[in-house]
Design a protein around this motif. Structure first.
Motif, PDB file in Angstrom:
ATOM      1  N   ASN A  16      44.882  37.398  43.230  1.00  0.00           N
ATOM      2  CA  ASN A  16      43.528  38.034  43.467  1.00  0.00           C
ATOM      3  C   ASN A  16      43.940  38.995  44.600  1.00  0.00           C
ATOM      4  OD1 ASN A  16      40.890  38.065  42.058  1.00  0.00           O
ATOM      5  ND2 ASN A  16      40.439  37.660  44.433  1.00  0.00           N
ATOM      6  N   THR A  19      44.431  42.945  35.795  1.00  0.00           N
ATOM      7  CA  THR A  19      44.610  41.686  35.344  1.00  0.00           C
ATOM      8  C   THR A  19      44.958  41.194  34.068  1.00  0.00           C
ATOM      9  OG1 THR A  19      42.623  41.660  36.720  1.00  0.00           O
ATOM     10  CG2 THR A  19      42.779  39.637  35.034  1.00  0.00           C
ATOM     11  N   PRO A  56      39.605  38.102  34.250  1.00  0.00           N
ATOM     12  CA  PRO A  56      38.627  38.525  35.340  1.00  0.00           C
ATOM     13  C   PRO A  56      37.477  37.359  35.234  1.00  0.00           C
ATOM     14  CG  PRO A  56      38.742  40.371  33.502  1.00  0.00           C
ATOM     15  CD  PRO A  56      39.523  39.177  33.113  1.00  0.00           C
ATOM     16  N   THR A  73      39.634  36.112  40.048  1.00  0.00           N
ATOM     17  CA  THR A  73      40.556  36.026  38.691  1.00  0.00           C
ATOM     18  C   THR A  73      40.682  34.538  38.461  1.00  0.00           C
ATOM     19  OG1 THR A  73      41.813  37.823  39.686  1.00  0.00           O
ATOM     20  CG2 THR A  73      42.735  36.653  37.887  1.00  0.00           C
TER      21      THR A  73
END
Ligand code: MF3
Ligand code: CO
Ligand code: CO
Length: 264
Positions: A24, A52, A59, A101
């Motif tokens: 993250n 991501t 996410p 995340t």
């Protein structure tokens, strides 16, 4: 019955937490250069979604209780949960970018408020005190200390600066779930006086500080955007923290972002 505070004692679990938070933070460094006048918050959202996915992660915000985007972007008087859109950031804006995340089932959560170009003295001061307040909160806790120590420290630090601490939104336990016990208010409350931060507790500290009143109002039309009731500026920073046997370990430290002691 109150829900229990999860304790992560196994090294394998702690590695899971560390890895999610590290990713993250790395993503925060990735988007940092794009936060310039002229960019839209939807563009930042797409960047995060792509980054991501490319890394095989998820996410956490996308679809969370119906949230429509991958990140929260909260501009100026928006306190939190701003939905990315086509508005272009302009010189003088402040914008909080909040990333979360899921990596292998573990959550990492952090946010920063960015200054867009040159901002007013009061905006800069708000961002500075909010950043410092987060660090004051981080340093207020010891293994087996009380959650209230965090809120007490942040409130006592922020208030003499003439800033108000948002009450309706707080930090939270995090790990296998996005939001879990303990709640981490950024001002003293009776419940936080009872909650203990044992080694193995993982949680966020994410103070939202306002130039005006602490009260907030949620946008009726989109159901998410939270604003100050007086329209004055709000800022926020967030880290994910693991309490270890020897003290707090900040899991979401970035490489290129503001470090403790930074002057904005
Ligand atoms: N990341 C936020 C937090 O710090 C939560 C955002 S939830 C969303 O807890 F649904 F608005 F994305
Ligand atoms: Co967050
Ligand atoms: Co959070």
């Amino acid at each position: 019955m109150a829900r229990k505070v999860p304790i992560y004692s196994k090294e394998k679990d702690r590695e899971g937490l560390r890895r999610a938070s590290r990713f993250n933070a790395q993503m925060m460094d990735h988007v940092r250069p794009y936060l310039q006048p002229g960019v839209t918050t939807a563009e930042i959202d797409r960047l995060v979604y792509g980054y991501t996915m490319e890394h095989g992660h998820t996410p956490a915000c996308l679809g969370y209780q119906g949230f429509p985007k991958s990140i929260c972007t909260s501009i100026n008087e928006v306190v939190c949960h701003g939905i990315p859109g086509d508005r272009r950031l302009k010189e003088g804006d402040i914008v909080n970018v909040d990333l979360t995340t899921v990596v292998n089932g573990w959550y990492g959560d952090s946010s920063e408020t960015f200054l867009i170009g040159e901002v007013s003295d009061e905006a800069r001061r708000l961002v500075q005190v909010t950043f410092d307040a987060m660090w004051v909160g981080i340093h207020s806790i010891k293994p087996n200390g009380r959650v209230i120590d965090i809120g007490q420290a942040i409130y006592k630090f922020a208030h003499p600066h003439g800033l108000e601490v948002v009450r309706e939104y707080q930090g939270h336990g995090i790990g296998r779930e996005f939001h879990q016990e303990p709640g981490v208010p950024h001002y003293p409350t009776p419940k936080s006086a009872r909650d203990i931060v044992k080694p193995g507790v993982c949680f966020t500290i994410e103070p939202m500080l306002n130039l005006g009143v602490w009260r907030t109002v949620k946008d009726k039309a989109d159901g998410w955007t939270v604003r100050t009731t007086d329209g004055k500026l709000s800022a926020q920073f967030e880290h994910t923290i693991l309490m270890t046997e020897t003290g707090p370990e900040v899991l979401t430290l970035t490489e290129t972002g503001p470090q403790e002691g930074h002057r904005f």
